[in-house]
Design a protein around this motif. Sequence first.
Motif, PDB file in Angstrom:
ATOM      1  N   VAL A 205       0.840  -1.197   0.000  1.00 61.63           N
ATOM      2  CA  VAL A 205       0.000   0.000   0.000  1.00 61.63           C
ATOM      3  C   VAL A 205       0.877   1.250   0.000  1.00 61.63           C
ATOM      4  O   VAL A 205       0.611   2.218  -0.727  1.00 61.63           O
ATOM      5  CB  VAL A 205      -0.957   0.003   1.210  1.00 61.63           C
ATOM      6  N   ALA A 206       1.941   1.240   0.804  1.00 63.43           N
ATOM      7  CA  ALA A 206       2.868   2.374   0.822  1.00 63.43           C
ATOM      8  C   ALA A 206       3.536   2.552  -0.544  1.00 63.43           C
ATOM      9  O   ALA A 206       3.668   3.677  -1.042  1.00 63.43           O
ATOM     10  CB  ALA A 206       3.922   2.174   1.912  1.00 63.43           C
ATOM     11  N   LEU A 207       3.936   1.442  -1.168  1.00 60.87           N
ATOM     12  CA  LEU A 207       4.573   1.534  -2.488  1.00 60.87           C
ATOM     13  C   LEU A 207       3.583   1.963  -3.555  1.00 60.87           C
ATOM     14  O   LEU A 207       3.984   2.534  -4.584  1.00 60.87           O
ATOM     15  CB  LEU A 207       5.202   0.189  -2.846  1.00 60.87           C
ATOM     16  N   SER A 208       2.284   1.709  -3.350  1.00 56.65           N
ATOM     17  CA  SER A 208       1.282   2.119  -4.339  1.00 56.65           C
ATOM     18  C   SER A 208       1.147   3.633  -4.411  1.00 56.65           C
ATOM     19  O   SER A 208       0.575   4.165  -5.365  1.00 56.65           O
ATOM     20  CB  SER A 208      -0.078   1.501  -4.003  1.00 56.65           C
ATOM     21  N   LYS A 209       1.675   4.343  -3.424  1.00 52.65           N
ATOM     22  CA  LYS A 209       1.638   5.807  -3.432  1.00 52.65           C
ATOM     23  C   LYS A 209       2.726   6.402  -4.320  1.00 52.65           C
ATOM     24  O   LYS A 209       2.706   7.610  -4.609  1.00 52.65           O
ATOM     25  CB  LYS A 209       1.783   6.345  -2.007  1.00 52.65           C
TER      26      LYS A 209
ATOM     27  N   ASN B 152      -1.447 -11.693  21.942  1.00 52.09           N
ATOM     28  CA  ASN B 152      -1.267 -10.601  22.904  1.00 52.09           C
ATOM     29  C   ASN B 152      -1.589  -9.233  22.309  1.00 52.09           C
ATOM     30  O   ASN B 152      -1.871  -8.284  23.050  1.00 52.09           O
ATOM     31  CB  ASN B 152       0.169 -10.588  23.433  1.00 52.09           C
ATOM     32  N   ASN B 153      -1.507  -9.123  20.979  1.00 49.07           N
ATOM     33  CA  ASN B 153      -1.713  -7.826  20.314  1.00 49.07           C
ATOM     34  C   ASN B 153      -2.791  -7.926  19.228  1.00 49.07           C
ATOM     35  O   ASN B 153      -2.765  -7.176  18.261  1.00 49.07           O
ATOM     36  CB  ASN B 153      -0.395  -7.352  19.688  1.00 49.07           C
ATOM     37  N   ARG B 154      -3.716  -8.837  19.450  1.00 47.66           N
ATOM     38  CA  ARG B 154      -4.685  -9.150  18.395  1.00 47.66           C
ATOM     39  C   ARG B 154      -5.523  -7.938  17.983  1.00 47.66           C
ATOM     40  O   ARG B 154      -5.776  -7.730  16.784  1.00 47.66           O
ATOM     41  CB  ARG B 154      -5.601 -10.284  18.854  1.00 47.66           C
ATOM     42  N   ALA B 155      -5.952  -7.142  18.931  1.00 50.87           N
ATOM     43  CA  ALA B 155      -6.783  -5.983  18.599  1.00 50.87           C
ATOM     44  C   ALA B 155      -6.043  -5.041  17.654  1.00 50.87           C
ATOM     45  O   ALA B 155      -6.626  -4.534  16.687  1.00 50.87           O
ATOM     46  CB  ALA B 155      -7.211  -5.254  19.870  1.00 50.87           C
ATOM     47  N   MET B 156      -4.759  -4.800  17.939  1.00 49.61           N
ATOM     48  CA  MET B 156      -3.974  -3.915  17.088  1.00 49.61           C
ATOM     49  C   MET B 156      -3.824  -4.478  15.685  1.00 49.61           C
ATOM     50  O   MET B 156      -4.082  -3.793  14.684  1.00 49.61           O
ATOM     51  CB  MET B 156      -2.591  -3.693  17.697  1.00 49.61           C
ATOM     52  N   TYR B 157      -3.397  -5.750  15.585  1.00 48.90           N
ATOM     53  CA  TYR B 157      -3.154  -6.330  14.271  1.00 48.90           C
ATOM     54  C   TYR B 157      -4.445  -6.497  13.475  1.00 48.90           C
ATOM     55  O   TYR B 157      -4.467  -6.239  12.254  1.00 48.90           O
ATOM     56  CB  TYR B 157      -2.432  -7.671  14.404  1.00 48.90           C
ATOM     57  N   ASP B 158      -5.529  -6.891  14.127  1.00 40.64           N
ATOM     58  CA  ASP B 158      -6.788  -7.037  13.404  1.00 40.64           C
ATOM     59  C   ASP B 158      -7.270  -5.697  12.865  1.00 40.64           C
ATOM     60  O   ASP B 158      -7.798  -5.618  11.745  1.00 40.64           O
ATOM     61  CB  ASP B 158      -7.852  -7.651  14.314  1.00 40.64           C
TER      62      ASP B 158
ATOM     63  N   ASP C 206      -7.813  -5.106   8.997  1.00 38.69           N
ATOM     64  CA  ASP C 206      -9.163  -4.776   8.541  1.00 38.69           C
ATOM     65  C   ASP C 206      -9.198  -3.469   7.765  1.00 38.69           C
ATOM     66  O   ASP C 206     -10.101  -3.249   6.947  1.00 38.69           O
ATOM     67  CB  ASP C 206     -10.118  -4.703   9.730  1.00 38.69           C
ATOM     68  N   ALA C 207      -8.237  -2.587   8.021  1.00 40.99           N
ATOM     69  CA  ALA C 207      -8.183  -1.302   7.316  1.00 40.99           C
ATOM     70  C   ALA C 207      -7.517  -1.399   5.949  1.00 40.99           C
ATOM     71  O   ALA C 207      -7.559  -0.446   5.170  1.00 40.99           O
ATOM     72  CB  ALA C 207      -7.444  -0.275   8.183  1.00 40.99           C
TER      73      ALA C 207
END
Length: 286
Positions: free
Chosen positions: A118-122, A186-192, A196-197
Amino acid sequence: MAQGYSLNIGLNSVDPAHYAGWDGALLACEADAEDMELIARAQDFGTVRKVLTREATRERIVKELDEAAQVLQPGDLFLLTYSGHGGQLPDRNNDEVDAQDETWVLYDGELIDDEIYVALSKLRQDVRVLMFSDSCHSGTVSRMAYAALRNSGSLEMLADTVQDTEAAERRFKDMPVGIALRTYRNNRAMYDAVMDALPKQDARSMVKATVLLISGCQDNQLSSDGTFNGLFTANLLRVYNGGKFRGSHRTFHRRIVRRMPPLQTPNYSVIGYPNSAFERQTPFTV
């Protein structure tokens, strides 16, 4: 006139607070980044950035990629290199055949391959990206690969480049499976939330620039750390030979592969806008 822009990332450890107590200690990844930086400076790149270990956070690397997208113009060369652990996370947008997204294991969290694309698509069309990733892309075969290396005698080949066979046996650039699972849980909320975005389509299809990627190994293989450089980077530097190499990118890749043991085969791929003239150029040519 075309300009060169270089971002060189190397991590010799990660933050145990994020990675379930694991520090991911490696020896040569910072040296890999420093050697790629030296090549960029020798080629008179206009902008050269080096980001090492504690500085190589998710926020910093995303910011660096966004800044490169703002600066680079059609015809410019973006040298993007990473040396460190490779990891995997569950694929939530169904664009991976193995249901796993590959990651760069940055200091305070993993950067998903879709985020990178996504970053490279910019980047603007006709920007040339030469990308090296000296990392593993699968933690599930680490024990199998270790045993196969011992049984095949390939450790002797590793020792010729790495200089330290015992260290080469111990240090592959993969995140252990148990650590990968605990890190995600342990970091599921962050990674999900991050996943999802992301776009629902394959992020690689959005890239307008030409991204020529030479990675340290195949998706189902492991990359080896070393004493002075990672195995892939060490052989890359030997083939480049201080700028004496004058062939194309494909020839460069083939000559690196010839120097590698059979269980670590660097991959060559092109993503985004096809550019055969770029592929025919000598690596690092602005």
